[in-house]
Design an enzyme around this catalytic site. Structure first.
Site, PDB file in Angstrom:
ATOM      1  N   HIS A 116      15.549  50.771  13.584  1.00 54.81           N
ATOM      2  CA  HIS A 116      15.086  52.149  13.533  1.00 54.81           C
ATOM      3  C   HIS A 116      13.962  52.299  12.508  1.00 54.81           C
ATOM      4  O   HIS A 116      13.735  51.414  11.679  1.00 54.81           O
ATOM      5  CB  HIS A 116      16.224  53.107  13.179  1.00 54.81           C
ATOM      6  CG  HIS A 116      17.131  53.418  14.326  1.00 54.81           C
ATOM      7  ND1 HIS A 116      18.149  52.581  14.717  1.00 54.81           N
ATOM      8  CD2 HIS A 116      17.173  54.474  15.186  1.00 54.81           C
ATOM      9  CE1 HIS A 116      18.779  53.105  15.759  1.00 54.81           C
ATOM     10  NE2 HIS A 116      18.204  54.254  16.063  1.00 54.81           N
ATOM     11  N   HIS A 117      13.322  53.446  12.557  1.00 55.06           N
ATOM     12  CA  HIS A 117      12.271  53.797  11.604  1.00 55.06           C
ATOM     13  C   HIS A 117      12.880  54.021  10.215  1.00 55.06           C
ATOM     14  O   HIS A 117      14.076  54.319  10.084  1.00 55.06           O
ATOM     15  CB  HIS A 117      11.545  55.061  12.072  1.00 55.06           C
ATOM     16  CG  HIS A 117      12.492  56.197  12.373  1.00 55.06           C
ATOM     17  ND1 HIS A 117      12.910  57.099  11.418  1.00 55.06           N
ATOM     18  CD2 HIS A 117      13.125  56.543  13.527  1.00 55.06           C
ATOM     19  CE1 HIS A 117      13.749  57.961  11.958  1.00 55.06           C
ATOM     20  NE2 HIS A 117      13.900  57.642  13.239  1.00 55.06           N
TER      21      HIS A 117
ATOM     22  N   MET B  89      12.157  64.927  16.611  1.00 52.41           N
ATOM     23  CA  MET B  89      12.935  65.216  17.814  1.00 52.41           C
ATOM     24  C   MET B  89      12.823  66.687  18.179  1.00 52.41           C
ATOM     25  O   MET B  89      12.709  67.046  19.366  1.00 52.41           O
ATOM     26  CB  MET B  89      14.393  64.827  17.607  1.00 52.41           C
ATOM     27  CG  MET B  89      14.692  63.367  17.860  1.00 52.41           C
ATOM     28  SD  MET B  89      14.512  62.881  19.599  1.00 52.41           S
ATOM     29  CE  MET B  89      15.929  63.695  20.331  1.00 52.41           C
TER      30      MET B  89
ATOM     31  N   LYS C 127      15.226  57.155   9.112  1.00 49.89           N
ATOM     32  CA  LYS C 127      16.609  57.351   9.562  1.00 49.89           C
ATOM     33  C   LYS C 127      17.538  57.208   8.367  1.00 49.89           C
ATOM     34  O   LYS C 127      17.527  56.186   7.674  1.00 49.89           O
ATOM     35  CB  LYS C 127      16.980  56.353  10.656  1.00 49.89           C
ATOM     36  CG  LYS C 127      18.377  56.568  11.209  1.00 49.89           C
ATOM     37  CD  LYS C 127      18.625  55.748  12.456  1.00 49.89           C
ATOM     38  CE  LYS C 127      20.043  55.946  12.984  1.00 49.89           C
ATOM     39  NZ  LYS C 127      20.334  57.359  13.297  1.00 49.89           N
TER      40      LYS C 127
ATOM     41  N   GLY D 111      16.457  72.169  13.283  1.00 59.36           N
ATOM     42  CA  GLY D 111      15.709  70.964  12.966  1.00 59.36           C
ATOM     43  C   GLY D 111      14.463  70.912  13.835  1.00 59.36           C
ATOM     44  O   GLY D 111      13.969  69.834  14.187  1.00 59.36           O
TER      45      GLY D 111
ATOM     46  N   GLY E 153      24.577  55.619  15.014  1.00 63.87           N
ATOM     47  CA  GLY E 153      25.703  56.068  15.828  1.00 63.87           C
ATOM     48  C   GLY E 153      25.804  55.288  17.123  1.00 63.87           C
ATOM     49  O   GLY E 153      26.896  55.032  17.625  1.00 63.87           O
ATOM     50  N   THR E 154      24.659  54.879  17.660  1.00 60.84           N
ATOM     51  CA  THR E 154      24.654  54.082  18.889  1.00 60.84           C
ATOM     52  C   THR E 154      25.331  52.737  18.675  1.00 60.84           C
ATOM     53  O   THR E 154      26.125  52.277  19.497  1.00 60.84           O
ATOM     54  CB  THR E 154      23.212  53.864  19.382  1.00 60.84           C
ATOM     55  OG1 THR E 154      22.606  55.134  19.619  1.00 60.84           O
ATOM     56  CG2 THR E 154      23.184  53.050  20.664  1.00 60.84           C
TER      57      THR E 154
ATOM     58  N   PRO F 195      25.439  60.035  20.206  1.00 60.05           N
ATOM     59  CA  PRO F 195      24.674  59.225  19.263  1.00 60.05           C
ATOM     60  C   PRO F 195      23.321  58.807  19.814  1.00 60.05           C
ATOM     61  O   PRO F 195      22.435  58.423  19.060  1.00 60.05           O
ATOM     62  CB  PRO F 195      25.580  58.013  19.023  1.00 60.05           C
ATOM     63  CG  PRO F 195      26.444  57.940  20.232  1.00 60.05           C
ATOM     64  CD  PRO F 195      26.651  59.353  20.671  1.00 60.05           C
TER      65      PRO F 195
END
Length: 265
Positions: free
Chosen positions: A155-156, A15, A159, A10, A165-166, A126
């Site tokens: 989030h953006h 990221m 996603k 990725g 996950g957090t 996460p």
């Protein structure tokens, strides 16, 4: 000094690109490969705005793993891609740092068992932001004293999964600390307006441009509220946690779920 040979799956994502820039600056690490379905054939350094580093982005994950033999692979893809990648990581016995969310508890347990059998180091987190880990720790502590909590995560729009996950891991920590029966008394005029629910914790997901990753945990008690919030303003916030994970997994053949498991808290 022997450097940790790092591979990124990725690598063309946001990221992945941030991690390229970060790994390139580490004296004890060497980026040896990167895979993605886009930017194939380009130099990873030039792709993310730094000088060429001689790492050409590949598409065939299996071939790249066999040829390069990295010490640690970092996966920042998405749920379905990760499910296809995991058998290849396990087959090649490569240590893993996984920031991709979306695996079910059953899938995580199966991965843990596979890693233990093959003596592969693996950390699944996460969230790699140190502040986010502290936020989850503080929320778990607060839940012992406050009546109940709700979570709002931001989030953006790119996603793919909701809730994050957090948010799920935060709710799990709150439930573990104190899970008491709670009767939902409100009536939804619009289905879903109270969000999803994990145990006693309602979770609300916001997807808007301008956000990277933010989360509020709001506690309610008699005559008072308490809000614990963390904001990642850029993806740079995740890099110290990812580096910590790479260094840990390169030396320890254990399975960890959550960055907190390798932090001294």
């Amino acid at each position: 000094m022997k450097k940790i040979r790092v591979m990124i799956t990725g690598i063309a994502g946001k990221m992945g690109q941030e991690l390229v820039r970060t790994v390139a600056q580490q004296k004890d690490m060497l980026l040896v490969a990167g895979c993605d379905i886009s930017q194939v054939g380009k130099d990873a350094g030039e792709m993310c705005g730094i000088d060429a580093i001689g790492v050409i982005i590949e598409m065939d994950l299996g071939v790249t793993l066999r040829e390069v033999r990295p010490d640690v692979v970092c996966d920042f893809t998405y749920g379905e891609a990760l499910r296809k990648n995991l058998p290849l990581y396990l087959e090649n016995r490569v240590n893993m740092v996984i920031g991709t969310t979306g695996l079910t508890p059953e899938e995580l347990k199966k991965l843990e068992d596979e890693c233990q059998q093959r003596e592969i180091g693996c950390l699944v987190a996460p969230n790699f932001a140190i502040g986010a880990v502290l936020m989850m720790q503080f929320a778990q502590k607060a839940s012992q004293y406050m009546e109940r909590a709700e979570i709002i995560e931001f989030h953006h729009p790119q996603k793919k999964d909701a809730p994050s996950g957090t948010a799920i891991k935060t709710a799990e920590g709150i439930i573990e600390a104190k899970d008491r029966a709670y009767e939902e008394k409100s009536f939804e005029l619009l289905p879903g307006s109270r969000g999803g629910r994990l145990g006693t914790v309602n979770i609300h997901s916001v997807r808007l441009s301008g956000f990277v990753a933010s989360q509020e945990v709001i506690f309610g008690g008699e005559g008072q509220t308490l809000t614990i919030r963390h904001d990642s303003l850029s993806r740079v916030s995740f890099m110290p946690g990812v580096l910590l994970a790479i260094r840990k997994i390169a030396k320890n053949k254990h399975f960890y779920y959550g960055l907190d498991k390798i932090m001294k808290l």
